[in-house]
Write a protein that holds these residues in place. Structure first.
Motif, mmCIF file in Angstrom:
data_model
loop_
_atom_site.group_PDB
_atom_site.id
_atom_site.type_symbol
_atom_site.label_atom_id
_atom_site.label_comp_id
_atom_site.label_asym_id
_atom_site.label_seq_id
_atom_site.Cartn_x
_atom_site.Cartn_y
_atom_site.Cartn_z
ATOM 1 N N ARG B 10 88.449 51.256 31.105
ATOM 2 C CA ARG B 10 89.282 50.854 32.452
ATOM 3 C C ARG B 10 88.434 50.113 33.402
ATOM 4 O O ARG B 10 88.734 49.553 34.252
ATOM 5 C CB ARG B 10 89.313 52.472 32.991
ATOM 6 C CG ARG B 10 90.203 52.405 34.418
ATOM 7 C CD ARG B 10 90.834 53.832 34.506
ATOM 8 N NE ARG B 10 89.892 54.845 34.905
ATOM 9 C CZ ARG B 10 89.361 54.799 36.014
ATOM 10 N NH1 ARG B 10 89.659 54.432 37.153
ATOM 11 N NH2 ARG B 10 88.392 55.934 36.427
ATOM 12 N N LEU B 11 87.119 50.452 33.298
ATOM 13 C CA LEU B 11 86.192 49.624 34.368
ATOM 14 C C LEU B 11 86.207 48.168 34.104
ATOM 15 O O LEU B 11 86.346 47.380 34.670
ATOM 16 C CB LEU B 11 84.644 50.151 34.014
ATOM 17 C CG LEU B 11 83.666 49.300 34.551
ATOM 18 C CD1 LEU B 11 83.620 49.072 35.958
ATOM 19 C CD2 LEU B 11 82.110 49.633 33.992
ATOM 20 N N MET B 29 75.302 46.509 38.841
ATOM 21 C CA MET B 29 76.234 47.323 38.138
ATOM 22 C C MET B 29 76.159 48.948 38.363
ATOM 23 O O MET B 29 77.267 49.530 38.084
ATOM 24 C CB MET B 29 75.784 47.203 36.532
ATOM 25 C CG MET B 29 75.656 45.772 36.055
ATOM 26 S SD MET B 29 75.387 46.018 34.208
ATOM 27 C CE MET B 29 75.545 44.291 33.995
ATOM 28 N N GLU B 30 74.978 49.496 38.962
ATOM 29 C CA GLU B 30 75.029 51.009 39.069
ATOM 30 C C GLU B 30 76.016 51.612 39.725
ATOM 31 O O GLU B 30 76.460 52.610 39.232
ATOM 32 C CB GLU B 30 73.463 51.344 39.342
ATOM 33 C CG GLU B 30 72.413 50.661 38.575
ATOM 34 C CD GLU B 30 72.444 50.849 37.056
ATOM 35 O OE1 GLU B 30 72.662 52.362 36.787
ATOM 36 O OE2 GLU B 30 72.189 49.946 36.380
ATOM 37 N N PRO B 31 76.525 51.147 40.908
ATOM 38 C CA PRO B 31 77.364 51.766 41.623
ATOM 39 C C PRO B 31 78.920 52.036 40.845
ATOM 40 O O PRO B 31 79.386 53.003 41.109
ATOM 41 C CB PRO B 31 77.557 51.055 42.971
ATOM 42 C CG PRO B 31 76.489 50.201 43.175
ATOM 43 C CD PRO B 31 76.048 50.119 41.619
ATOM 44 N N PHE B 32 79.167 51.063 40.000
ATOM 45 C CA PHE B 32 80.314 50.922 39.365
ATOM 46 C C PHE B 32 80.136 51.936 38.220
ATOM 47 O O PHE B 32 80.966 52.867 37.808
ATOM 48 C CB PHE B 32 80.740 49.741 38.673
ATOM 49 C CG PHE B 32 81.103 48.849 39.827
ATOM 50 C CD1 PHE B 32 80.028 48.067 40.358
ATOM 51 C CD2 PHE B 32 82.466 48.580 40.153
ATOM 52 C CE1 PHE B 32 80.511 47.100 41.414
ATOM 53 C CE2 PHE B 32 82.665 47.714 40.979
ATOM 54 C CZ PHE B 32 81.952 46.981 41.821
ATOM 55 N N PHE B 33 79.062 52.085 37.400
ATOM 56 C CA PHE B 33 78.674 52.999 36.391
ATOM 57 C C PHE B 33 79.008 54.383 36.929
ATOM 58 O O PHE B 33 79.571 55.445 36.381
ATOM 59 C CB PHE B 33 77.444 52.717 35.991
ATOM 60 C CG PHE B 33 77.087 51.814 35.102
ATOM 61 C CD1 PHE B 33 75.709 51.203 34.901
ATOM 62 C CD2 PHE B 33 78.099 50.989 34.569
ATOM 63 C CE1 PHE B 33 75.553 50.153 34.184
ATOM 64 C CE2 PHE B 33 78.038 49.881 33.681
ATOM 65 C CZ PHE B 33 76.552 49.522 33.695
ATOM 66 N N GLU B 34 78.429 54.771 38.397
ATOM 67 C CA GLU B 34 78.604 56.121 38.844
ATOM 68 C C GLU B 34 80.132 56.336 39.309
ATOM 69 O O GLU B 34 80.661 57.342 38.960
ATOM 70 C CB GLU B 34 77.836 56.132 40.028
ATOM 71 C CG GLU B 34 76.235 56.202 39.983
ATOM 72 C CD GLU B 34 75.874 57.277 38.929
ATOM 73 O OE1 GLU B 34 75.110 56.980 38.056
ATOM 74 O OE2 GLU B 34 76.324 58.551 39.174
ATOM 75 N N GLU B 40 75.457 58.319 29.919
ATOM 76 C CA GLU B 40 74.101 57.640 30.039
ATOM 77 C C GLU B 40 74.081 56.337 28.724
ATOM 78 O O GLU B 40 73.759 55.403 29.082
ATOM 79 C CB GLU B 40 73.086 58.609 30.016
ATOM 80 C CG GLU B 40 71.501 57.817 30.450
ATOM 81 C CD GLU B 40 71.785 57.060 31.758
ATOM 82 O OE1 GLU B 40 72.159 57.738 32.502
ATOM 83 O OE2 GLU B 40 71.208 56.018 31.597
ATOM 84 N N GLN B 41 74.423 56.951 27.602
ATOM 85 C CA GLN B 41 74.494 55.947 26.703
ATOM 86 C C GLN B 41 75.377 54.659 26.921
ATOM 87 O O GLN B 41 75.258 53.437 26.836
ATOM 88 C CB GLN B 41 74.831 56.492 25.379
ATOM 89 C CG GLN B 41 74.560 55.833 24.311
ATOM 90 C CD GLN B 41 75.343 55.923 22.918
ATOM 91 O OE1 GLN B 41 76.511 56.466 22.868
ATOM 92 N NE2 GLN B 41 75.037 55.451 21.613
ATOM 93 N N GLU B 42 76.642 55.002 27.505
ATOM 94 C CA GLU B 42 77.389 54.079 27.942
ATOM 95 C C GLU B 42 77.050 52.893 28.883
ATOM 96 O O GLU B 42 76.890 51.632 28.771
ATOM 97 C CB GLU B 42 78.738 54.512 28.619
ATOM 98 C CG GLU B 42 79.435 55.354 27.387
ATOM 99 C CD GLU B 42 80.742 56.173 28.031
ATOM 100 O OE1 GLU B 42 80.607 56.405 29.283
ATOM 101 O OE2 GLU B 42 81.334 56.802 27.268
ATOM 102 N N LYS B 43 76.035 53.511 29.738
ATOM 103 C CA LYS B 43 75.587 52.734 30.753
ATOM 104 C C LYS B 43 74.262 51.748 30.128
ATOM 105 O O LYS B 43 74.370 50.577 30.454
ATOM 106 C CB LYS B 43 74.864 53.834 31.930
ATOM 107 C CG LYS B 43 75.659 54.394 32.548
ATOM 108 C CD LYS B 43 74.707 55.295 33.877
ATOM 109 C CE LYS B 43 75.805 56.279 34.559
ATOM 110 N NZ LYS B 43 74.975 56.895 35.352
#
Lengths: 272, 92
Positions: B10-11, B29-34, B40-43
């Protein structure tokens, strides 16, 4: 009653010719043959069959089979094809959806779709001036649960019946299928080409024996021809629309440099 | 073959459709990951963005290509892949 006056199928990419100049030249010649033969047939519309590349239909809404029913379409603009607007054929698209439903094949009807390179590279070459109405017919080959070769062959038969029995007298339709042939895309095996399978597909289609390819399951095609090779199901739609019609190979080049078995065929019924 | 959780797809689909968001993602990228609640592994695998890591994560092949595009800062468009053929195809 209308008539399908020709069926063509071709791969739908052109990559760099560097290092493969002669092969690339023969592929381009094949595209030109398709363009010239379609021009000779003077169709009232082209049914353009291909998979979407997750540009219109994504994992959010996984569409198996769909037909464009709009009065005009605007391309997605990828693959080097400029964004262009071209005529659709609402009546033909709707007649196909209606008759396919009678035949037990339920097509999603789409007003707003932007054909991507899979349709547009061949269409751009065949009709750069956007004169021929296009009915985009989508066959999922990229999302998790695709229609089988047999299902797609049946869809082609429904298309033929639509044109033969539901369309105006003297309407002439060409079916142009795009995609394939064998390729593995972003999975282990990328770069492999299965020329044996590709040649079987081409041979069965041009000898009027495409129905023999319906014995392959989706999983078998993916194993033999790659996740990208499943795009041969668009070729099955074309072949189903011209049953028993013989034709010829326009080109075949096994091109690991392009990670694809590149092929093209033409079927023209007798009397046309 | 492994399939990534839908939140990952979806991202990528959302970034592929929105050039502005894609630019923001490439910058940070980090705000989108959140926001997409990635594991964590996906990030880690998306931060890498290598072909091997995308396959390991189970990203859909077509979305791998889109991710490679949206995860980098926008670049000027290169020559069309059809450029070498335009003259032969009568498209110049």
């Amino acid at each position: 009653m209308g008539k399908i006056v020709g069926g063509f199928a071709t791969s739908h990419i052109l990559f760099s010719p560097t290092g493969v100049e002669e092969q690339a030249d023969r592929v381009a010649d094949g595209f030109l043959q398709i363009r010239d033969r379609i021009a000779e047939l003077k169709p009232d519309a082209i049914v353009l069959v291909s998979a979407d590349h997750l540009n219109n239909f994504t994992l959010a809404v996984q569409v198996t089979l769909a037909v464009g029913i709009a009065d005009e379409h605007t391309s997605f603009g990828d693959g080097g094809v400029p964004v262009m607007t071209f005529p659709g054929h609402r009546a033909l698209g709707e007649d196909l959806a209606r008759h396919a439903a009678v035949r037990g094949l339920d097509l999603i009807q789409v007003e707003e779709v932007r054909p991507d390179h899979g349709m547009m590279i061949p269409k751009y070459i065949v009709d750069p001036d956007n004169k021929i109405p296009i009915v985009p017919l989508y066959v999922n080959a990229a999302m998790p649960i695709p229609p089988s070769p047999a299902r797609c062959f049946a869809l082609g038969r429904a298309l033929k019946e639509t044109v033969d029995h539901q369309r105006p007298d003297d309407e002439q339709i060409v079916v142009l299928a795009t995609g394939g042939l064998s390729h593995w895309l972003c999975v282990p095996g990328e770069g492999d080409v299965n020329a044996e399978f590709d040649r079987e597909v081409i041979d069965k289609i041009i000898t009027g024996n495409a129905h023999q390819l319906t014995r392959y399951s989706t999983d078998q095609v993916v194993e033999l021809a790659g996740n990208g090779g499943l795009e041969m199901t668009a070729w099955m739609v074309m072949a189903g629309a011209l049953p028993n019609v013989k034709g010829e190979q326009l080109y075949y080049e096994a091109m690991p440099q392009w990670i694809t078995g590149m092929g093209g065929v033409a079927l023209v019924p007798e009397g046309v | 073959m492994k399939t990534a959780a839908y939140r990952v797809h979806r991202l990528i689909q959302d970034l592929a459709r929105d050039g502005e968001k894609a630019g923001q993602f490439a910058a940070d990228m980090e705000p989108f990951f959140e926001a997409y609640e990635l594991a964590e592994q996906e990030k880690q695998l998306l931060r890498s963005g290598s072909r091997e890591d995308m396959i390991e994560l189970g990203i859909h092949p077509n979305l791998q290509m889109k991710y490679m595009r949206v995860s980098k800062p926008p670049r000027p468009a290169g020559p069309s892949p059809l450029q070498p053929y335009l003259k032969k195809l009568g498209l110049e």
